[in-house]
Write a protein that holds these residues in place. Structure first.
Motif, PDB file in Angstrom:
ATOM      1  N   GLU A 159       0.820  -1.212   0.000  1.00 12.28           N
ATOM      2  CA  GLU A 159       0.000   0.000   0.000  1.00 12.28           C
ATOM      3  C   GLU A 159       0.856   1.265   0.000  1.00 12.28           C
ATOM      4  O   GLU A 159       0.406   2.317  -0.443  1.00 12.28           O
ATOM      5  CB  GLU A 159      -0.921   0.001   1.230  1.00 12.28           C
ATOM      6  N   GLY A 160       2.110   1.178   0.463  1.00  8.66           N
ATOM      7  CA  GLY A 160       2.984   2.346   0.482  1.00  8.66           C
ATOM      8  C   GLY A 160       3.694   2.614  -0.832  1.00  8.66           C
ATOM      9  O   GLY A 160       4.498   3.552  -0.938  1.00  8.66           O
ATOM     10  N   SER A 161       3.395   1.791  -1.860  1.00 11.37           N
ATOM     11  CA  SER A 161       4.036   1.980  -3.161  1.00 11.37           C
ATOM     12  C   SER A 161       3.505   3.240  -3.849  1.00 11.37           C
ATOM     13  O   SER A 161       2.350   3.637  -3.654  1.00 11.37           O
ATOM     14  CB  SER A 161       3.785   0.740  -4.033  1.00 11.37           C
ATOM     15  N   ASP A 162       4.383   3.883  -4.671  1.00  8.97           N
ATOM     16  CA  ASP A 162       3.980   5.099  -5.399  1.00  8.97           C
ATOM     17  C   ASP A 162       3.355   4.782  -6.750  1.00  8.97           C
ATOM     18  O   ASP A 162       2.872   5.685  -7.442  1.00  8.97           O
ATOM     19  CB  ASP A 162       5.225   5.996  -5.610  1.00  8.97           C
ATOM     20  N   ASP A 163       3.378   3.548  -7.141  1.00 11.00           N
ATOM     21  CA  ASP A 163       2.794   3.161  -8.433  1.00 11.00           C
ATOM     22  C   ASP A 163       1.280   3.371  -8.386  1.00 11.00           C
ATOM     23  O   ASP A 163       0.594   2.810  -7.520  1.00 11.00           O
ATOM     24  CB  ASP A 163       3.134   1.696  -8.721  1.00 11.00           C
ATOM     25  N   PRO A 164       0.699   4.183  -9.322  1.00  7.44           N
ATOM     26  CA  PRO A 164      -0.759   4.444  -9.294  1.00  7.44           C
ATOM     27  C   PRO A 164      -1.587   3.163  -9.419  1.00  7.44           C
ATOM     28  O   PRO A 164      -2.626   3.026  -8.767  1.00  7.44           O
ATOM     29  CB  PRO A 164      -0.970   5.363 -10.489  1.00  7.44           C
ATOM     30  N   LEU A 165      -1.147   2.204 -10.277  1.00  4.63           N
ATOM     31  CA  LEU A 165      -1.905   0.963 -10.432  1.00  4.63           C
ATOM     32  C   LEU A 165      -1.886   0.155  -9.146  1.00  4.63           C
ATOM     33  O   LEU A 165      -2.917  -0.406  -8.744  1.00  4.63           O
ATOM     34  CB  LEU A 165      -1.313   0.139 -11.584  1.00  4.63           C
ATOM     35  N   VAL A 166      -0.723   0.149  -8.480  1.00 10.84           N
ATOM     36  CA  VAL A 166      -0.625  -0.582  -7.219  1.00 10.84           C
ATOM     37  C   VAL A 166      -1.508   0.068  -6.169  1.00 10.84           C
ATOM     38  O   VAL A 166      -2.197  -0.606  -5.395  1.00 10.84           O
ATOM     39  CB  VAL A 166       0.835  -0.646  -6.743  1.00 10.84           C
ATOM     40  N   LYS A 167      -1.525   1.406  -6.134  1.00  3.38           N
ATOM     41  CA  LYS A 167      -2.379   2.105  -5.163  1.00  3.38           C
ATOM     42  C   LYS A 167      -3.858   1.785  -5.393  1.00  3.38           C
ATOM     43  O   LYS A 167      -4.647   1.698  -4.451  1.00  3.38           O
ATOM     44  CB  LYS A 167      -2.136   3.609  -5.260  1.00  3.38           C
ATOM     45  N   ARG A 168      -4.224   1.635  -6.682  1.00  2.00           N
ATOM     46  CA  ARG A 168      -5.631   1.369  -6.969  1.00  2.00           C
ATOM     47  C   ARG A 168      -5.997  -0.086  -6.657  1.00  2.00           C
ATOM     48  O   ARG A 168      -7.099  -0.365  -6.216  1.00  2.00           O
ATOM     49  CB  ARG A 168      -5.920   1.674  -8.440  1.00  2.00           C
ATOM     50  N   MET A 169      -5.051  -1.003  -6.926  1.00  2.00           N
ATOM     51  CA  MET A 169      -5.366  -2.411  -6.732  1.00  2.00           C
ATOM     52  C   MET A 169      -5.104  -2.898  -5.321  1.00  2.00           C
ATOM     53  O   MET A 169      -5.708  -3.907  -4.892  1.00  2.00           O
ATOM     54  CB  MET A 169      -4.535  -3.258  -7.712  1.00  2.00           C
ATOM     55  N   ALA A 170      -4.226  -2.204  -4.580  1.00  4.55           N
ATOM     56  CA  ALA A 170      -3.861  -2.678  -3.241  1.00  4.55           C
ATOM     57  C   ALA A 170      -5.067  -2.790  -2.309  1.00  4.55           C
ATOM     58  O   ALA A 170      -5.227  -3.800  -1.600  1.00  4.55           O
ATOM     59  CB  ALA A 170      -2.791  -1.771  -2.641  1.00  4.55           C
ATOM     60  N   PRO A 171      -5.969  -1.789  -2.234  1.00  6.90           N
ATOM     61  CA  PRO A 171      -7.142  -1.942  -1.342  1.00  6.90           C
ATOM     62  C   PRO A 171      -8.002  -3.156  -1.718  1.00  6.90           C
ATOM     63  O   PRO A 171      -8.547  -3.831  -0.832  1.00  6.90           O
ATOM     64  CB  PRO A 171      -7.896  -0.629  -1.534  1.00  6.90           C
TER      65      PRO A 171
END
Length: 466
Positions: free
Chosen positions: A268-280
């Motif tokens: 969740e602490g990643s700066d990647d926008p796709l990761v931020k969207r998929m992490a939750p």
């Protein structure tokens, strides 16, 4: 003895045989009385012929002839003339006259019963036809008591013979009932007791052997019931073993997923926008998987845990379900339609409602993708003053006949090959836990529609019709 089948047959046989003998006894006694009186008439005629053969006969010989005939006097009638052939003093007046020339059956029976019931020493007159055409009519007077005594002796002999016949008949019937009914019934009882000791043992299922059709039908019905029961017990045993295995797997899987949650915290602490969207989404999926494992472990100890009621947004739950199924569908030509009011809030267990909708939508997606044709899945929500209603509709091929017959039965209502048929069973249990009902509204070539209804008040809805 009285409480056994053969004992009751024995007693009833004796009673029925004696009753039949009573119907035989009455006409037999009447016949005996008729023969007795005709014999006295014949003896009296023979005595009168002895008098006719000799004009001079001594009083002593006359008394001897009357004594042998058993009468007091003899009157012959020839050509309209009455002749007193033999005579002696009559001790009393004549009480009754009986005509034996052409008596009817009822008259003979009536007179016989009257004679048996009359114990007084009466004098009777008997009228008959002479034998060998020796005249027109013969009359005698005689005592009734010797006739009654002879009738009583004959009746007692008939009753004694009847008793012997009834006992022998009852004994034979007793043995027949023992051979053809009691022993087969006891054998069936023994088979039932043997089966009850170990109903899981298929070798103890009864084998129909009775020769009597009714007993064989009973054995066949018992065999069918025992076969079904043994199969059901084996299935329950397999389910219990499966439940133990699933509990063990769920325990270890929960530990693995708990470790995975720790990794997602860093993702969740990643700066990647796709990761931020998929992490939750990933965190939510892992969290639900952990809760599912915990629920499975709880299921091994009791039934499905009671729902933890809270105010939940239906649109949020539907979004999570649809998002996960979109990822599973990938590039397949499958569209999702959501018609859920943004303000529609349920009082329910959010995790359990998610599982219900996830099962229904997943089944619909798999059914559509199995056809290889484009399709659509629609989720619609509405409410009134008493009920929240959620409709899940798809454009798939519809449920096969087997799935319709065993829709909410575990391990029998599977739709796709290799499926266990547990999804709808679990979903139905979860909805019933909220006091609601899950029903199949329609299925066919045009698609399938399921409806979820949950009450707003604290009462349970009536079960869906089969």
């Amino acid at each position: 003895m009285l409480n056994t089948l053969s004992g009751r047959f024995l007693i009833l046989t004796v009673i029925f045989v004696m009753l039949a003998e009573v119907f035989i006894f009455v006409p037999s006694v009447a016949r005996f009385r008729q023969d007795y009186l005709l014999d006295r008439l014949e003896r009296a005629q023979i005595a009168s012929l002895a008098v006719e053969a000799s004009d001079m006969i001594s009083p002593d010989l006359e008394r001897e002839l009357l004594k042998n005939a058993g009468v007091f006097n003899v009157v012959l009638r020839r050509d309209d003339m009455r002749q007193l052939a033999l005579s002696s003093p009559i001790p009393d007046e004549i009480a009754a006259t009986y005509d034996m020339r052409d008596p009817s059956g009822p008259v003979l029976i009536r007179d016989a019963m009257a004679t048996l019931l009359d114990a007084d020493p009466r004098i009777i007159r008997v009228i008959g036809n002479p034998v060998q055409g020796a005249g027109v009519q013969i009359e005698v007077t005689m005592m009734q008591m010797p006739l009654r005594t002879a009738m009583l002796e004959y009746g007692l002999n008939v009753l004694l013979l009847s008793a012997v016949i009834s006992v022998i008949t009852a004994l034979l019937l007793f043995l027949a009932v023992q051979a053809f009914l009691v022993r087969p019934i006891k054998a069936v009882i023994g088979q039932v007791l043997s089966y009850a000791e170990a109903p899981e043992d298929a070798r103890r299922i009864i084998e129909p052997r009775a020769g009597v059709r009714e007993l064989r039908d009973a054995e066949v019905a018992l065999q069918t019931m025992q076969t079904q029961l043994t199969g059901a017990l084996k299935q329950k045993d397999r389910l219990a073993q499966l439940g133990g295995a699933v509990a063990k797997v769920s325990h270890d899987l929960r530990n693995i997923l708990t470790s995975a949650q720790l990794f997602t915290d860093r993702i969740e602490g990643s700066d990647d926008p796709l990761v931020k969207r998929m992490a939750p989404k990933l965190v939510g999926s892992i969290t639900r998987a952990v809760h599912l494992c915990e629920s499975t472990l709880a299921f091994g100890r009791a039934d499905e845990p009671a729902p933890r009621l809270a105010r939940v947004s239906l649109s949020q739950i539907v979004d999570d379900v649809v998002e996960g199924e979109r990822l599973a569908a990938g590039d397949y030509a499958l569209s999702f339609a959501e018609d859920i009011p943004a303000t529609m809030t349920l009082r329910a267990d959010g995790e359990q409602i998610f599982r219900v909708l996830s099962n229904l939508v997943r089944n619909a997606r798999q059914a559509i993708m199995a056809t290889g044709k484009p399709g659509e899945i629609c989720l619609h929500g509405e409410e009134d003053d008493t009920v929240w209603r959620i409709t899940v509709t798809d454009t798939g091929p519809g449920l096969p006949p087997k799935a319709r017959e065993h829709l909410f039965q575990p391990f029998q209502g599977g739709v796709r090959k290799g499926g266990a048929g547990l999804g709808l069973v679990i979903s139905g249990d979860l909805v019933r836990g909220h006091g609601g009902r899950l029903t199949l509204q329609d299925t066919g070539d045009a698609g399938t529609t399921f409806i979820i209804e949950m009450p707003k008040a604290d009462f349970a809805l009536a079960p869906a019709a089969a």
